[in-house]
Design a protein around this motif. Structure first.
Motif, PDB file in Angstrom:
ATOM      1  N   LYS A   1      78.672  -1.030-124.721  1.00  0.00           N
ATOM      2  CA  LYS A   1      79.928  -0.097-125.473  1.00  0.00           C
ATOM      3  C   LYS A   1      81.027  -0.052-124.517  1.00  0.00           C
ATOM      4  O   LYS A   1      82.302  -0.157-124.695  1.00  0.00           O
TER       5      LYS A   1
ATOM      6  N   LEU B   1      66.186  19.900-115.458  1.00  0.00           N
ATOM      7  CA  LEU B   1      67.461  20.247-116.203  1.00  0.00           C
ATOM      8  C   LEU B   1      67.312  21.102-117.521  1.00  0.00           C
ATOM      9  O   LEU B   1      67.987  20.758-118.436  1.00  0.00           O
TER      10      LEU B   1
ATOM     11  N   ILE C   1      72.782   8.196-130.710  1.00  0.00           N
ATOM     12  CA  ILE C   1      73.414   6.958-131.068  1.00  0.00           C
ATOM     13  C   ILE C   1      72.427   6.154-131.731  1.00  0.00           C
ATOM     14  O   ILE C   1      72.599   5.500-132.604  1.00  0.00           O
TER      15      ILE C   1
HETATM   16  C1  LIG Z   1      72.897  14.315-114.602  1.00  0.00           C
HETATM   17  C2  LIG Z   1      71.701  13.381-114.494  1.00  0.00           C
HETATM   18  C3  LIG Z   1      70.603  13.668-113.600  1.00  0.00           C
HETATM   19  C4  LIG Z   1      69.545  13.074-113.511  1.00  0.00           C
HETATM   20  N1  LIG Z   1      68.456  13.318-112.745  1.00  0.00           N
HETATM   21  C5  LIG Z   1      67.499  12.246-112.728  1.00  0.00           C
HETATM   22  C6  LIG Z   1      66.545  12.176-111.681  1.00  0.00           C
HETATM   23  O1  LIG Z   1      66.924  12.882-110.525  1.00  0.00           O
HETATM   24  N2  LIG Z   1      65.522  11.488-111.658  1.00  0.00           N
HETATM   25  C7  LIG Z   1      65.120  10.399-112.678  1.00  0.00           C
HETATM   26  O2  LIG Z   1      64.290   9.897-112.903  1.00  0.00           O
HETATM   27  N3  LIG Z   1      66.082  10.328-113.844  1.00  0.00           N
HETATM   28  C8  LIG Z   1      67.307  11.447-114.022  1.00  0.00           C
HETATM   29  N4  LIG Z   1      68.153  11.384-114.933  1.00  0.00           N
HETATM   30  C9  LIG Z   1      67.689  10.532-115.792  1.00  0.00           C
HETATM   31  C10 LIG Z   1      68.042   8.920-115.894  1.00  0.00           C
HETATM   32  O3  LIG Z   1      69.352   8.902-115.416  1.00  0.00           O
HETATM   33  C11 LIG Z   1      68.011   8.596-117.280  1.00  0.00           C
HETATM   34  O4  LIG Z   1      66.676   8.600-117.840  1.00  0.00           O
HETATM   35  C12 LIG Z   1      67.976   6.912-117.464  1.00  0.00           C
HETATM   36  O5  LIG Z   1      69.395   6.590-116.889  1.00  0.00           O
HETATM   37  C13 LIG Z   1      68.319   6.681-118.921  1.00  0.00           C
HETATM   38  O6  LIG Z   1      68.657   5.332-119.224  1.00  0.00           O
HETATM   39  P1  LIG Z   1      68.610   4.776-120.602  1.00  0.00           P
HETATM   40  O7  LIG Z   1      68.766   3.341-120.628  1.00  0.00           O
HETATM   41  O8  LIG Z   1      67.390   5.144-121.407  1.00  0.00           O
HETATM   42  O9  LIG Z   1      69.833   5.465-121.341  1.00  0.00           O
HETATM   43  P2  LIG Z   1      71.329   5.310-121.050  1.00  0.00           P
HETATM   44  O10 LIG Z   1      71.742   5.210-119.731  1.00  0.00           O
HETATM   45  O11 LIG Z   1      72.101   6.530-121.870  1.00  0.00           O
HETATM   46  O12 LIG Z   1      71.893   4.123-121.566  1.00  0.00           O
HETATM   47  C14 LIG Z   1      72.426   3.935-123.028  1.00  0.00           C
HETATM   48  C15 LIG Z   1      73.642   2.739-122.833  1.00  0.00           C
HETATM   49  O13 LIG Z   1      73.905   2.372-124.386  1.00  0.00           O
HETATM   50  C16 LIG Z   1      75.154   2.218-124.328  1.00  0.00           C
HETATM   51  N5  LIG Z   1      75.535   2.419-125.810  1.00  0.00           N
HETATM   52  C17 LIG Z   1      75.758   3.475-126.383  1.00  0.00           C
HETATM   53  N6  LIG Z   1      75.987   3.121-127.755  1.00  0.00           N
HETATM   54  C18 LIG Z   1      76.354   1.859-127.631  1.00  0.00           C
HETATM   55  C19 LIG Z   1      76.897   1.147-128.829  1.00  0.00           C
HETATM   56  N7  LIG Z   1      76.909   1.491-130.196  1.00  0.00           N
HETATM   57  N8  LIG Z   1      77.034  -0.163-128.640  1.00  0.00           N
HETATM   58  C20 LIG Z   1      76.837  -0.843-127.421  1.00  0.00           C
HETATM   59  N9  LIG Z   1      76.238  -0.055-126.273  1.00  0.00           N
HETATM   60  C21 LIG Z   1      76.001   1.432-126.537  1.00  0.00           C
HETATM   61  C22 LIG Z   1      75.540   3.289-123.471  1.00  0.00           C
HETATM   62  O14 LIG Z   1      77.049   3.047-123.202  1.00  0.00           O
HETATM   63  C23 LIG Z   1      74.778   3.226-122.222  1.00  0.00           C
HETATM   64  O15 LIG Z   1      75.108   2.484-121.200  1.00  0.00           O
HETATM   65  C24 LIG Z   1      69.173  12.148-114.925  1.00  0.00           C
HETATM   66  C25 LIG Z   1      70.287  11.962-115.670  1.00  0.00           C
HETATM   67  C26 LIG Z   1      71.483  12.370-115.381  1.00  0.00           C
HETATM   68  C27 LIG Z   1      72.715  12.355-116.598  1.00  0.00           C
END
Ligand SMILES: Cc1cc2nc3c(=O)[nH]c(=O)nc-3n(C[C@H](O)[C@H](O)[C@H](O)COP(=O)(O)OP(=O)(O)OC[C@H]3O[C@@H](n4cnc5c(N)ncnc54)[C@H](O)[C@@H]3O)c2cc1C
Length: 403
Positions: free
Chosen positions: A32, A168, A249
């Motif tokens: 996105k 968190l 989402i």
């Molecule tokens: C502040 C913070 C601190 C953290 N600290 C830690 C830590 O210390 N250690 C650790 O292990 N983890 C930590 N995490 C967690 C870790 O960052 C996440 O678990 C991981 O990044 C999640 O990845 P994901 O692919 O599951 O989801 P996301 O990163 O949320 O990816 C989802 C993707 O889907 C895309 N998307 C959404 N809707 C659509 C659509 N309709 N069409 C196309 N694309 C779309 C979004 O733009 C995004 O790029 C932390 C996270 C945050 C925010």
């Protein structure tokens, strides 16, 4: 053959794409926003690398060991333990299994009692077995910490603030098994950040994905039986679909209620400071109840993060919307230095940093019914480990289906 489509280029979607690329599959990754990485982002402001929120990479995460080249990430490491605020000064609490003599010197400080030491021994013994991140039991991290019987000081000054920072979650209402899981990660590995920022993890995963396989600024608005529709109206057919978007989402795209989706937010503030104030490369924990959860001098962790004699500090709160002036005041007061030494750079309020663990039954059932494969940290527990592992499982599942 129609391509496999992956929606979402966060860590889970990138991991799935990387593995499909390795297997020579035909696939597209739709994102996105205008960049990859999802919740793992870094940016450079005034010459300092700032991560979007305080995040660390646990080097002992099994999927990190398997998927990432840690050497190439050029990591800087936090010390194992923390500095905790004891009435008027920061007192070190070193990992007793890493620095036993330094730990013993802290015994008279009033932070840990002899009973705490015995209980830590018990936890260590418990960690020698395999530890499941989620074991299905109902007890929460907070209830477990209370039940184990640690002293009031050790609980309120170290254990509870430390685990609140990891999860968190000030209420510590995540499953108790996560307490053991994370303790094992801290004991067996290190908490690290890449010198180029946490975003380097996403870049490394994307390294082998050809640019023509990733479509940025391609938000998916609708999913049908064999095609996805983008906001632009374009329709893209798929043979298999991996939905690697955030939990709410995913609910929207599947058209199911968000009932079991509960976000955990945080805000991280960055300051440029005049001094390092003797700070060591450790997390500095504020006592339970403080609006500021923890802070660190990032220059102490990575000396390269100083600039023209200025040093980089990060400070994290679990409450979103506290003013940077207030955070600066708390920081300066606790270090005993003038607030004017700190210059606010930027803050990152992130209301959906993590998700409270849930079985997400509604989502999972709907996806299964529609033959859609889910990936994302929320499908396991909120972490980079789960994002990487769910991406791997999703890629393996679709590869089996298309063969
Ligand atoms: C502040 C913070 C601190 C953290 N600290 C830690 C830590 O210390 N250690 C650790 O292990 N983890 C930590 N995490 C967690 C870790 O960052 C996440 O678990 C991981 O990044 C999640 O990845 P994901 O692919 O599951 O989801 P996301 O990163 O949320 O990816 C989802 C993707 O889907 C895309 N998307 C959404 N809707 C659509 C659509 N309709 N069409 C196309 N694309 C779309 C979004 O733009 C995004 O790029 C932390 C996270 C945050 C925010």
């Amino acid at each position: 053959m129609k391509p496999i489509v992956i929606i979402g280029a966060g860590i889970s979607g990138l991991q799935a794409a990387r593995l499909l690329e390795i297997q020579g599959a035909n696939y597209f990754l739709l994102e996105k926003s205008n960049k990859i990485g999802g919740r793992v982002q870094s940016e450079t402001v005034d010459g300092f690398v700032l991560d979007h929120g305080f995040q660390v990479l646990q080097t002992a995460y099994p999927e990190v060991q398997r998927s990432l080249d840690l050497k190439k990430l050029d990591l800087s490491y936090f010390g194992s333990g923390a500095y905790v605020y004891l009435t008027s000064h920061f007192q070190p609490f070193f990992n007793p299994f890493e620095k036993p003599f330094a730990f013993l010197r802290s015994l008279g400080s009033g932070l840990v009692t002899a009973k705490d030491l015995v209980l830590l021994g018990y936890v260590w013994f418990r960690l020698q077995r395999d530890v499941e991140a989620l074991d299905g039991r109902k007890e929460t991290v907070g209830e477990l910490i209370d039940r184990l019987g640690f002293s009031t000081n050790f609980k309120s000054l170290f254990l509870r603030p430390f685990m609140s920072g990891v999860l968190l979650d000030a209420r510590l209402s995540q499953p108790a098994s996560l307490f053991y899981f994370y303790m094992k990660q801290f004991m067996e590995g290190k908490a690290a950040i890449p010198k180029a920022g946490i975003g380097a993890i996403a870049s490394q995963l994307a390294d082998i994905i050809p640019t023509n396989r990733i479509r940025l600024e391609a938000p998916v608005t609708h999913i049908s039986a064999d095609f996805v529709e983008l906001e632009s109206g374009e329709q893209l057919e798929f043979s298999q679909l991996i939905l690697a978007t955030e939990a709410p989402i995913t609910s929207d795209l599947l058209g199911v209620s968000k009932a079991d989706v509960e976000p955990l937010g945080s805000e991280t503030f960055y300051f440029r400071a005049k001094g390092i104030y003797g700070m060591e490369p450790y997390l500095h924990l504020m006592p339970e109840g403080s609006p500021l959860l923890h802070f660190s001098c990032l220059t102490a962790i990575d000396p390269h993060s100083s600039l023209k004699g200025d040093y980089l500090f990060s400070a994290t709160s679990l409450t979103i919307g506290i003013s940077s002036e207030e955070i600066k005041r708390i920081l300066a007061d606790h270090l005993g230095v003038p607030a004017s030494d700190f210059q606010f750079i930027k803050s990152f309020p992130i209301p959906h940093s993590l998700w409270r663990v849930s079985d997400f039954q509604t989502l999972k059932k709907e996806a299964e019914k529609r033959n859609i494969v889910l990936a994302g940290d929320y499908t396991q527990f909120p972490s980079l480990q789960a994002a990487l592992s769910s991406g791997r499982l999703a890629a393996e599942t679709v590869l089996e289906k298309v063969q």
